[in-house]
Design a protein around this motif. Structure first.
Motif, mmCIF file in Angstrom:
data_model
loop_
_atom_site.group_PDB
_atom_site.id
_atom_site.type_symbol
_atom_site.label_atom_id
_atom_site.label_comp_id
_atom_site.label_asym_id
_atom_site.label_seq_id
_atom_site.Cartn_x
_atom_site.Cartn_y
_atom_site.Cartn_z
ATOM 1 N N ASP A 1 0.841 -1.180 0.000
ATOM 2 C CA ASP A 1 0.000 0.000 0.000
ATOM 3 C C ASP A 1 0.877 1.230 0.000
ATOM 4 N N SER A 2 0.249 2.403 0.175
ATOM 5 C CA SER A 2 1.005 3.643 0.067
ATOM 6 C C SER A 2 2.052 3.780 1.147
ATOM 7 N N TYR B 1 -14.286 -7.466 -6.896
ATOM 8 C CA TYR B 1 -14.460 -8.397 -8.018
ATOM 9 C C TYR B 1 -13.666 -7.918 -9.226
ATOM 10 N N ARG B 2 -13.749 -6.602 -9.513
ATOM 11 C CA ARG B 2 -13.024 -6.061 -10.665
ATOM 12 C C ARG B 2 -11.520 -6.245 -10.490
ATOM 13 N N GLU B 3 -11.041 -6.057 -9.286
ATOM 14 C CA GLU B 3 -9.618 -6.269 -9.020
ATOM 15 C C GLU B 3 -9.209 -7.705 -9.351
ATOM 16 N N ALA B 4 -9.969 -8.668 -8.837
ATOM 17 C CA ALA B 4 -9.646 -10.074 -9.088
ATOM 18 C C ALA B 4 -9.771 -10.413 -10.566
ATOM 19 N N GLU B 5 -10.758 -9.826 -11.239
ATOM 20 C CA GLU B 5 -10.982 -10.089 -12.658
ATOM 21 C C GLU B 5 -9.805 -9.600 -13.499
ATOM 22 N N GLU C 1 -3.107 -1.962 -9.294
ATOM 23 C CA GLU C 1 -3.090 -0.998 -8.195
ATOM 24 C C GLU C 1 -3.275 0.426 -8.706
ATOM 25 N N ARG C 2 -2.617 0.744 -9.798
ATOM 26 C CA ARG C 2 -2.759 2.092 -10.352
ATOM 27 C C ARG C 2 -4.157 2.295 -10.918
#
Length: 345
Positions: A5-6, A151-155, A167-168
């Motif tokens: 993370d940041s 879900y979008r992250e995993a996809e 991440e970006r």
């Protein structure tokens, strides 16, 4: 593979969340909820929430980012991109099919007076509606906008997008979250592969010719003759009709989402659609094939002209019909759910 993370702390990607099947059920519940709107005011408010839902689903936005979205200023059709405002401001590419869905919602006549603030809704109201649609979809786990974001992250990861780029894309690296031209190209290639895979089996597709077109103040109605002679009613915004060059005599490709076809045992043709949309498409079909999953079924029906239409139903809904191969049913399709494209597009 860990991520940071940041503050530089390593974190593992979350594994909990929706399955593909659960997402389909959730979005299907949203579409049906919108289609069952009673009156123009309800149709408008439900379309706004659906727009917000699709924005989060495809762009992975935080709820606050989605609520600040200006559909007049932040949609960049050239290159299928959107602009995200706020602390993690960034410009994101979108799958072209997702961008098209958002544009079609923006073009809906009922939202003409809401342009620029379609997504600007009350946060608590949005969260409550997400939970209600999840209950209608029979989901066991709590559902929130953050669930769609995860879900979008995993996809994206499943489709080969590198973790730092994910991440970006999600705006997790503060003001260093910009996406450069190389990133854009990689994401767009990933979206093309994803769309190609999903396109197969998602729509009923056939060819036809526009027999009649009636243009209103904001939308146009069409009667399309399929190659077999079957007549199909369609409706879209005037802007969409102009973009695709639709008019009387035009050769068109007709697409109908499998999730948009209602099946029942009764009814007759010629029923009126909601909001004065014109005649509802009501066809008699003979069930020719059935594919059964854990929670859903895909049934294929043959029309009198020989076309075949497939519908995806929940198992509970299908079992209530009590039909088998060879039985006749009524298939109902709202004109707004019939998509037209000129030629072979």
């Amino acid at each position: 593979m860990p991520r940071s993370d940041s503050a530089g702390i390593k974190r593992a990607p979350r594994s909990e969340g929706l399955s593909d099947e659960e997402l389909r059920r959730f979005l299907n519940a949203f579409y049906r909820w919108r289609e069952n709107a009673q009156g123009p005011g309800q149709q408008c408010s439900r379309s706004r929430v659906l727009f917000l839902c699709l924005l989060i689903r495809y762009a992975g936005l935080r709820l606050g980012e989605a609520l600040a979205f200006d559909d007049r200023e932040d949609m960049l059709p050239l290159g299928s991109r959107i602009r995200v405002r706020g602390k993690w401001a960034r410009e994101l590419p979108m799958p072209p099919s997702a961008m098209k869905k958002l544009e079609e919602l923006c073009d809906a006549p009922c939202l003409a007076r809401e342009r620029g603030r379609i997504a600007m809704l009350d946060q608590g109201y949005v969260r409550r509606l997400f939970e209600q649609r999840a209950q209608e979809a029979g989901l066991d786990s709590p559902m929130s906008p953050s669930t769609l974001r995860r879900y979008r992250e995993a996809e994206l990861l499943r489709n080969g997008v590198p973790l730092p780029l994910v991440e970006r894309y999600l705006g997790r690296q503060g003001r260093r979250s910009g996406i450069d031209d190389d990133d854009m190209a990689l994401l767009q290639n990933s979206f093309r592969r994803w769309e190609s895979e999903r396109r197969i089996g998602r729509y009923n597709i056939f060819r036809g010719r526009v027999e009649r077109m009636e243009q209103g103040d904001f939308s146009s109605r069409f009667v399309v003759a399929a190659q077999s002679g079957q007549r199909v009613h369609a409706r879209c915004s005037n802007r969409t009709a102009a973009r695709f060059g639709l008019g009387e005599g035009a050769e068109v490709t007709v697409r109908v989402r499998m999730l948009s076809i209602a099946v029942d045992e009764g009814g007759t043709g010629g029923a009126e659609g909601a909001e004065g949309a014109g005649p509802m498409n009501v066809f008699t079909g003979i069930m020719r094939a059935l594919h059964t999953g854990k929670d859903e079924v895909k049934a294929t029906f043959e029309l009198s002209g020989g076309e075949r239409l497939s519908s995806i139903l929940s198992r509970a809904a299908f079992e209530k019909l009590a039909i088998a191969e060879g039985d006749a049913v009524q298939l109902r399709i709202a004109p707004e759910n019939v998509m037209l494209a000129s030629g072979g597009e």
